[in-house]
Design a protein around this motif. Structure first.
Motif, mmCIF file in Angstrom:
data_model
loop_
_atom_site.group_PDB
_atom_site.id
_atom_site.type_symbol
_atom_site.label_atom_id
_atom_site.label_comp_id
_atom_site.label_asym_id
_atom_site.label_seq_id
_atom_site.Cartn_x
_atom_site.Cartn_y
_atom_site.Cartn_z
ATOM 1 N N THR A 1 0.817 -1.220 0.000
ATOM 2 C CA THR A 1 0.000 0.000 0.000
ATOM 3 C C THR A 1 0.846 1.264 0.000
ATOM 4 O OG1 THR A 1 -0.193 -0.110 2.419
ATOM 5 C CG2 THR A 1 -1.952 -1.125 1.123
ATOM 6 N N ARG A 2 1.935 1.243 0.740
ATOM 7 C CA ARG A 2 2.754 2.456 0.841
ATOM 8 C C ARG A 2 3.356 2.833 -0.506
ATOM 9 N NH1 ARG A 2 6.686 2.930 5.911
ATOM 10 N NH2 ARG A 2 4.619 2.738 6.829
ATOM 11 N N SER A 3 3.894 1.845 -1.236
ATOM 12 C CA SER A 3 4.513 2.154 -2.529
ATOM 13 C C SER A 3 3.467 2.588 -3.544
ATOM 14 C CB SER A 3 5.300 0.945 -3.050
ATOM 15 O OG SER A 3 4.438 -0.151 -3.278
ATOM 16 N N VAL A 4 2.265 1.993 -3.489
ATOM 17 C CA VAL A 4 1.193 2.396 -4.401
ATOM 18 C C VAL A 4 0.807 3.849 -4.163
ATOM 19 C CG1 VAL A 4 -1.246 2.052 -4.976
ATOM 20 C CG2 VAL A 4 0.269 0.086 -4.795
ATOM 21 N N LEU A 5 0.621 4.214 -2.895
ATOM 22 C CA LEU A 5 0.261 5.603 -2.581
ATOM 23 C C LEU A 5 1.378 6.565 -2.970
ATOM 24 C CD1 LEU A 5 -1.512 5.273 0.889
ATOM 25 C CD2 LEU A 5 -2.568 5.725 -1.325
ATOM 26 N N SER A 6 2.621 6.162 -2.739
ATOM 27 C CA SER A 6 3.758 7.010 -3.091
ATOM 28 C C SER A 6 3.810 7.239 -4.599
ATOM 29 C CB SER A 6 5.055 6.370 -2.596
ATOM 30 O OG SER A 6 6.170 7.139 -2.976
ATOM 31 N N GLU A 7 3.647 6.169 -5.374
ATOM 32 C CA GLU A 7 3.673 6.301 -6.834
ATOM 33 C C GLU A 7 2.516 7.144 -7.333
ATOM 34 O OE1 GLU A 7 4.795 2.972 -9.461
ATOM 35 O OE2 GLU A 7 4.869 1.766 -7.629
ATOM 36 N N LEU A 8 1.356 6.983 -6.710
ATOM 37 C CA LEU A 8 0.192 7.765 -7.130
ATOM 38 C C LEU A 8 0.375 9.240 -6.806
ATOM 39 C CD1 LEU A 8 -2.613 7.796 -8.350
ATOM 40 C CD2 LEU A 8 -3.555 7.165 -6.119
ATOM 41 N N GLN A 9 0.949 9.537 -5.648
ATOM 42 C CA GLN A 9 1.208 10.930 -5.282
ATOM 43 C C GLN A 9 2.173 11.600 -6.262
ATOM 44 O OE1 GLN A 9 2.408 10.226 -1.158
ATOM 45 N NE2 GLN A 9 0.731 11.513 -0.453
ATOM 46 N N GLU A 10 3.118 10.825 -6.779
ATOM 47 C CA GLU A 10 4.132 11.372 -7.675
ATOM 48 C C GLU A 10 3.718 11.320 -9.145
ATOM 49 O OE1 GLU A 10 7.492 8.978 -6.735
ATOM 50 O OE2 GLU A 10 7.740 9.819 -4.716
ATOM 51 N N LEU B 1 -9.397 -0.317 4.348
ATOM 52 C CA LEU B 1 -10.314 0.799 4.112
ATOM 53 C C LEU B 1 -9.584 2.135 4.155
ATOM 54 C CD1 LEU B 1 -13.341 -0.469 6.206
ATOM 55 C CD2 LEU B 1 -13.179 -0.348 3.718
ATOM 56 N N HIS B 2 -8.657 2.272 5.076
ATOM 57 C CA HIS B 2 -7.854 3.489 5.189
ATOM 58 C C HIS B 2 -7.103 3.746 3.889
ATOM 59 C CE1 HIS B 2 -5.330 6.540 7.002
ATOM 60 N NE2 HIS B 2 -4.236 5.829 6.761
ATOM 61 N N PHE B 3 -6.436 2.720 3.369
ATOM 62 C CA PHE B 3 -5.714 2.844 2.110
ATOM 63 C C PHE B 3 -6.673 3.176 0.962
ATOM 64 C CE2 PHE B 3 -5.009 0.601 -1.884
ATOM 65 C CZ PHE B 3 -3.885 1.263 -2.352
ATOM 66 N N THR B 4 -7.806 2.491 0.933
ATOM 67 C CA THR B 4 -8.766 2.658 -0.163
ATOM 68 C C THR B 4 -9.220 4.100 -0.292
ATOM 69 O OG1 THR B 4 -9.548 0.381 -0.036
ATOM 70 C CG2 THR B 4 -11.074 1.991 -0.948
ATOM 71 N N LEU B 5 -9.568 4.710 0.813
ATOM 72 C CA LEU B 5 -10.036 6.102 0.763
ATOM 73 C C LEU B 5 -8.898 7.057 0.442
ATOM 74 C CD1 LEU B 5 -12.575 5.826 3.672
ATOM 75 C CD2 LEU B 5 -13.118 6.489 1.352
ATOM 76 N N GLN B 6 -7.692 6.769 0.911
ATOM 77 C CA GLN B 6 -6.545 7.589 0.538
ATOM 78 C C GLN B 6 -6.278 7.511 -0.960
ATOM 79 O OE1 GLN B 6 -3.666 5.859 3.467
ATOM 80 N NE2 GLN B 6 -3.161 7.982 3.875
ATOM 81 N N PHE B 7 -6.293 6.289 -1.494
ATOM 82 C CA PHE B 7 -6.053 6.100 -2.922
ATOM 83 C C PHE B 7 -7.082 6.879 -3.747
ATOM 84 C CE2 PHE B 7 -6.660 4.119 -7.014
ATOM 85 C CZ PHE B 7 -5.377 3.775 -7.440
ATOM 86 N N ASP B 8 -8.338 6.734 -3.398
ATOM 87 C CA ASP B 8 -9.396 7.371 -4.186
ATOM 88 C C ASP B 8 -9.359 8.891 -4.079
ATOM 89 O OD1 ASP B 8 -10.260 4.952 -5.132
ATOM 90 O OD2 ASP B 8 -11.941 4.764 -3.751
ATOM 91 N N GLU B 9 -8.984 9.409 -2.922
ATOM 92 C CA GLU B 9 -8.839 10.862 -2.782
ATOM 93 C C GLU B 9 -7.758 11.386 -3.725
ATOM 94 O OE1 GLU B 9 -8.093 11.531 1.351
ATOM 95 O OE2 GLU B 9 -10.122 10.960 1.958
ATOM 96 N N LEU B 10 -6.645 10.656 -3.820
ATOM 97 C CA LEU B 10 -5.565 11.062 -4.722
ATOM 98 C C LEU B 10 -5.980 10.921 -6.181
ATOM 99 C CD1 LEU B 10 -2.514 9.418 -2.902
ATOM 100 C CD2 LEU B 10 -2.943 11.872 -3.145
ATOM 101 N N LYS B 11 -6.654 9.845 -6.502
ATOM 102 C CA LYS B 11 -7.073 9.617 -7.894
ATOM 103 C C LYS B 11 -8.030 10.702 -8.356
ATOM 104 C CE LYS B 11 -9.776 7.729 -11.249
ATOM 105 N NZ LYS B 11 -11.140 8.142 -11.670
ATOM 106 N N MET B 12 -8.963 11.099 -7.507
ATOM 107 C CA MET B 12 -9.962 12.088 -7.900
ATOM 108 C C MET B 12 -9.358 13.449 -8.203
ATOM 109 S SD MET B 12 -13.490 11.467 -5.777
ATOM 110 C CE MET B 12 -12.761 11.418 -4.156
ATOM 111 N N THR B 13 -8.217 13.731 -7.602
ATOM 112 C CA THR B 13 -7.593 15.042 -7.811
ATOM 113 C C THR B 13 -6.507 15.004 -8.877
ATOM 114 O OG1 THR B 13 -6.036 14.592 -5.992
ATOM 115 C CG2 THR B 13 -8.077 15.765 -5.438
ATOM 116 N N ASN B 14 -6.439 13.913 -9.637
ATOM 117 C CA ASN B 14 -5.398 13.784 -10.657
ATOM 118 C C ASN B 14 -6.024 13.412 -12.000
ATOM 119 O OD1 ASN B 14 -3.106 13.331 -12.184
ATOM 120 N ND2 ASN B 14 -1.998 12.349 -10.514
ATOM 121 N N PRO B 15 -6.496 14.413 -12.763
ATOM 122 C CA PRO B 15 -7.129 14.119 -14.061
ATOM 123 C C PRO B 15 -6.163 13.524 -15.079
ATOM 124 C CG PRO B 15 -6.799 16.487 -13.778
ATOM 125 C CD PRO B 15 -6.488 15.851 -12.456
#
Length: 325
Positions: free
Chosen positions: A46-55, A136-150
């Protein structure tokens, strides 16, 4: 038992039982070990997925140049070469969602199996409850990042439009072998969702209920509603919040509470907002509203737009008004 302390039991649903579930320190018992290790191997990603998505920055410039110069093969190839590694990354995210769904299924099996009640499962299997919460924590974090990245949708749409032409012109790549038309279609359905991870888990929970017909539906809905009530009580009770070692645990609990409400609303026949619901929705919304507004707007939007029954007649006008404010 363990760190889950039942300090007061009330029959009034609006108040509910009071608990403290130690999301920070719960450790697996011998009985939990096998499932805990299996799910843990997924959660490590989860950490690497969120990191890659943020970048994730996208290939917007290269795509614009290619579209503006349709006859220039140099620009076309440049855009294709920029998009392909990004599509490989999007494929990894998509495949991770499938692994996460399977992990959630195994946790649901463990946390809903008879003869234990949802309360007993939480008391005895706190480490698995923590892993459920972490998903669930990861899921909502992922989706928040995805929604703000067109850029994600733009890049993938360009890839799909260009895939056939690149193949005809022999400008394909290894990515084309990974993300062929069939995989691209599956990924397209995933990324078309505003909250793709949450949609995956909602569908997975619904599928779990449908595939386990011998398991009473209440086993699953009680598991979800109990988790929501645990989070609500810990968040609104100062003595419990003081026990959090990190302020991050507050936001962890908020995301988990919203996540289980959404899952409950998808699998329960009348949903989370009806009077017969075992979740105190007014109390949960109040807990969210009591936080700094800029920190929970995404969670309030998740309740507004990702639940199934909010706009039905069975939902009280007061609850609708609270979410509209």
């Amino acid at each position: 038992m363990g760190n889950l302390l039942k300090v007061l039991t009330c029959t009034d649903l609006e108040q509910g039982p009071n608990f403290f579930l130690d999301f920070e320190n719960a450790q697996p018992t011998d009985n939990e070990q096998q499932t805990w290790m299996s799910v843990g191997s997924v959660l490590q990603g989860t950490r690497s997925v969120l990191s890659e998505l943020q970048e994730y920055c996208g290939a917007g410039n290269e795509i614009r140049e290619a579209i503006s110069n349709p006859g220039n093969e140099i620009f076309q190839e440049k855009a294709w070469n920029a998009v392909c590694p990004l599509v490989s990354k999007l494929k990894r995210f998509f495949e991770f969602s499938q692994r996460l769904d399977r992990a959630l299924q195994s946790l649901l099996v463990a946390l809903t199996c008879p003869p234990l009640t949802s309360m007993q499962h939480l008391e005895r299997e706190q480490a698995l409850a923590k892993q459920f919460a972490e998903i669930l924590h990861f899921t909502l974090q992922f989706d928040e990042l995805k929604m703000t990245n067109p850029a994600i949708q733009n890049d993938f749409s360009y890839y799909r439009r260009t895939l056939s032409r690149m193949r005809i012109n022999n400008m394909g790549s290894d990515v084309e072998m990974e993300v062929n038309n069939e995989m691209a279609n599956r990924m397209s359905l995933f990324y078309a969702e505003a909250t793709p991870m949450l949609k995956t888990l909602s569908d997975g929970t619904t599928r779990f209920v449908q595939e386990h017909k011998s398991l009473p539906l209440e086993n699953t809905t009680d598991c979800l509603s109990t988790m929501a009530r645990v989070c609500k009580v810990m968040l609104e009770t100062p003595e419990y919040r003081k026990r959090f070692a990190s302020e991050e645990t507050v936001f962890f609990c908020l995301r988990v509470m919203v996540g289980v409400i959404i899952l409950y609303d998808h699998v329960h026949p009348v949903g989370a907002f009806a009077k017969s619901s075992k979740i105190d929705m007014k109390g949960c919304i109040k807990v969210l509203k009591d936080q700094p507004a800029n920190s929970v707007e995404g969670l309030l939007n998740a309740l507004r737009y990702n639940t199934k029954h909010l706009n039905e007649e069975t939902t009280s006008k007061q609850i609708k008004a609270m979410l509209q404010q």
